[in-house]
Design a protein around this motif. Structure first.
Motif, short mmCIF file in Angstrom:
data_model
loop_
_atom_site.label_atom_id
_atom_site.label_comp_id
_atom_site.label_asym_id
_atom_site.label_seq_id
_atom_site.Cartn_x
_atom_site.Cartn_y
_atom_site.Cartn_z
N ASN A 148 0.88 -1.39 0.02
CA ASN A 148 -0.12 0.23 0.08
C ASN A 148 0.72 1.16 -0.21
N THR A 149 2.24 0.66 0.14
CA THR A 149 3.32 2.07 -0.27
C THR A 149 2.42 2.72 -1.30
N VAL A 150 2.89 4.47 -1.32
CA VAL A 150 2.28 5.82 -2.70
C VAL A 150 3.63 5.29 -3.10
N LEU A 151 3.91 5.41 -4.40
CA LEU A 151 5.19 5.42 -5.53
C LEU A 151 4.92 6.42 -6.25
N GLN A 152 5.87 7.13 -6.39
CA GLN A 152 6.00 8.31 -7.22
C GLN A 152 7.00 7.69 -7.88
N VAL A 153 6.72 7.70 -9.03
CA VAL A 153 7.91 6.64 -10.13
C VAL A 153 7.35 8.14 -10.92
N ALA A 154 9.45 8.89 -11.17
CA ALA A 154 10.05 9.10 -12.22
C ALA A 154 10.49 8.28 -13.51
N VAL A 155 9.46 8.58 -14.86
CA VAL A 155 10.25 8.11 -15.99
C VAL A 155 11.33 8.93 -16.76
N ASP A 156 12.39 8.56 -16.81
CA ASP A 156 13.83 9.33 -18.14
C ASP A 156 13.21 10.59 -17.47
N GLU A 213 -9.23 2.12 -3.40
CA GLU A 213 -9.20 0.66 -3.11
C GLU A 213 -8.08 0.28 -2.12
N VAL A 214 -7.53 -0.13 -1.31
CA VAL A 214 -6.69 -1.15 -0.95
C VAL A 214 -7.55 -2.69 0.42
N ASP A 215 -6.79 -3.32 0.74
CA ASP A 215 -6.96 -4.15 1.34
C ASP A 215 -5.35 -3.63 2.67
N VAL A 216 -5.79 -3.23 4.28
CA VAL A 216 -4.74 -3.38 5.05
C VAL A 216 -5.45 -4.39 6.10
N PRO A 217 -4.30 -4.61 6.69
CA PRO A 217 -3.74 -6.52 8.02
C PRO A 217 -5.19 -5.31 9.12
N LEU A 265 -8.77 -6.20 5.87
CA LEU A 265 -9.95 -5.45 5.41
C LEU A 265 -10.27 -4.29 4.39
N PRO A 266 -10.87 -4.55 3.39
CA PRO A 266 -11.36 -3.72 2.40
C PRO A 266 -11.39 -2.09 2.38
N ILE A 267 -10.90 -1.22 2.29
CA ILE A 267 -10.87 0.31 2.53
C ILE A 267 -10.65 1.12 1.92
N SER A 268 -11.50 2.17 1.64
CA SER A 268 -11.73 2.82 0.77
C SER A 268 -11.34 4.77 1.39
N CYS A 269 -10.40 5.63 0.88
CA CYS A 269 -9.29 6.61 1.28
C CYS A 269 -8.45 7.02 0.54
N LEU A 270 -8.56 8.53 0.69
CA LEU A 270 -7.29 9.16 0.42
C LEU A 270 -5.88 8.51 0.19
N PRO A 271 -4.86 8.54 -0.71
CA PRO A 271 -4.14 7.65 -0.59
C PRO A 271 -2.24 8.12 0.66
N ARG A 306 -14.85 -1.20 3.50
CA ARG A 306 -16.08 -1.50 2.50
C ARG A 306 -16.75 -3.17 2.57
N LEU A 307 -17.24 -3.15 3.71
CA LEU A 307 -18.10 -4.35 4.31
C LEU A 307 -19.15 -3.70 4.86
N PRO A 308 -20.19 -4.39 5.16
CA PRO A 308 -21.60 -4.24 5.51
C PRO A 308 -21.43 -4.28 7.13
N ILE A 309 -21.94 -3.21 7.88
CA ILE A 309 -21.62 -3.09 9.36
C ILE A 309 -21.79 -4.03 10.45
N GLU A 310 -22.50 -4.94 9.84
CA GLU A 310 -23.24 -5.86 10.25
C GLU A 310 -21.95 -6.93 10.58
N GLN A 311 -21.43 -7.43 9.00
CA GLN A 311 -20.58 -8.21 9.19
C GLN A 311 -19.22 -8.53 10.11
#
Length: 219
Positions: free
Chosen positions: A60-68, A104-108, A131-137, A171-176
């Motif tokens: 889940n690390t946000v990478l900054q990819v610099a091409v050439d 959307e990513v999965d976190v431990p 857990l599948p989650i959603s948030c800003l990077p 990103r799961l039902p609250i009753e899960q």
């Protein structure tokens, strides 16, 4: 989160042959796609990539990819493959992202403490390791933590019982159900005890079946 810079280069040729040659030269063939851009064939340093994704945030690390040497673009490691024998990286996919939009990513899911029900003989059962989650990077958490200390036998905890950082949505039902404490061990002991108590009652019947029949006296 601290973003991790990765240097990359464009590659003109695709296919098994050119990719194998690149690997022999110590570079990793990869693809970058998403966020409204066409797929771009690139190469990266495999050691730099591994160093980035084996840190606290993992994949889940946000990478900054610099091409050439161009302006870096933010991306996540969407997929990667290892050689079955050497376990060296053989390919990687980078998903371009927009830092102003949720991803959307999965976190431990990490549990802390020792459940009261476990101390009494029960078993802790963790339904979700991630857990599948959603948030800003920039808001991706390393993990989500839950203290199970107060959980007794037959207790369950659901998504609604979890505390997550601001801006993070699970990103799961609250009753899960995500964590439970089963009393299976205690129930098995009780069942065994009941079975042992019933055995003597069946013994006379078995003895009666096995007793030889008496022959009638001849007159």
């Amino acid at each position: 989160m601290e973003f991790h810079k990765i240097d990359a280069s464009l590659r003109a040729q695709r296919g098994k042959g050119p990719s194998a040659r690149l690997r022999r030269e110590g570079v990793l063939p990869a693809i970058a796609y998403g966020s409204g851009h066409e797929a771009t064939a690139i190469t990266v340093n495999p050691k730099e990539l591994l160093a980035a994704v084996t840190g606290p945030w993992g994949r889940n690390t946000v990478l900054q990819v610099a091409v050439d040497g161009a302006e870096p673009f933010p991306a996540l490691l969407a997929d990667h493959a290892y050689h079955p024998v050497s376990r060296d990286l053989v390919h990687a996919d980078f998903l371009r992202i927009d830092l102003s939009k949720p991803v959307e990513v999965d976190v431990p899911l990490t549990t802390t403490g020792k459940a009261a029900g476990v101390i009494e003989g029960g078993t802790l059962r963790q339904i979700f390791r991630k857990l599948p989650i959603s948030c800003l990077p920039s808001a991706i958490p390393q993990f989500i933590e839950f203290d199970v200390t107060e959980m007794k036998q037959n207790d369950v905890r659901k998504v609604s019982d979890l505390t997550v950082p601001a801006g993070v949505t699970i990103r799961l039902p609250i009753e899960q159900t995500v964590v439970a404490v089963d009393a299976a061990v205690q129930e098995e002991v009780e069942a065994a005890a009941e079975g042992e108590g019933a055995a003597p009652a069946a013994a006379p019947a078995e003895a009666e079946k096995k007793a030889p029949e008496k022959k009638a006296d001849k007159k």
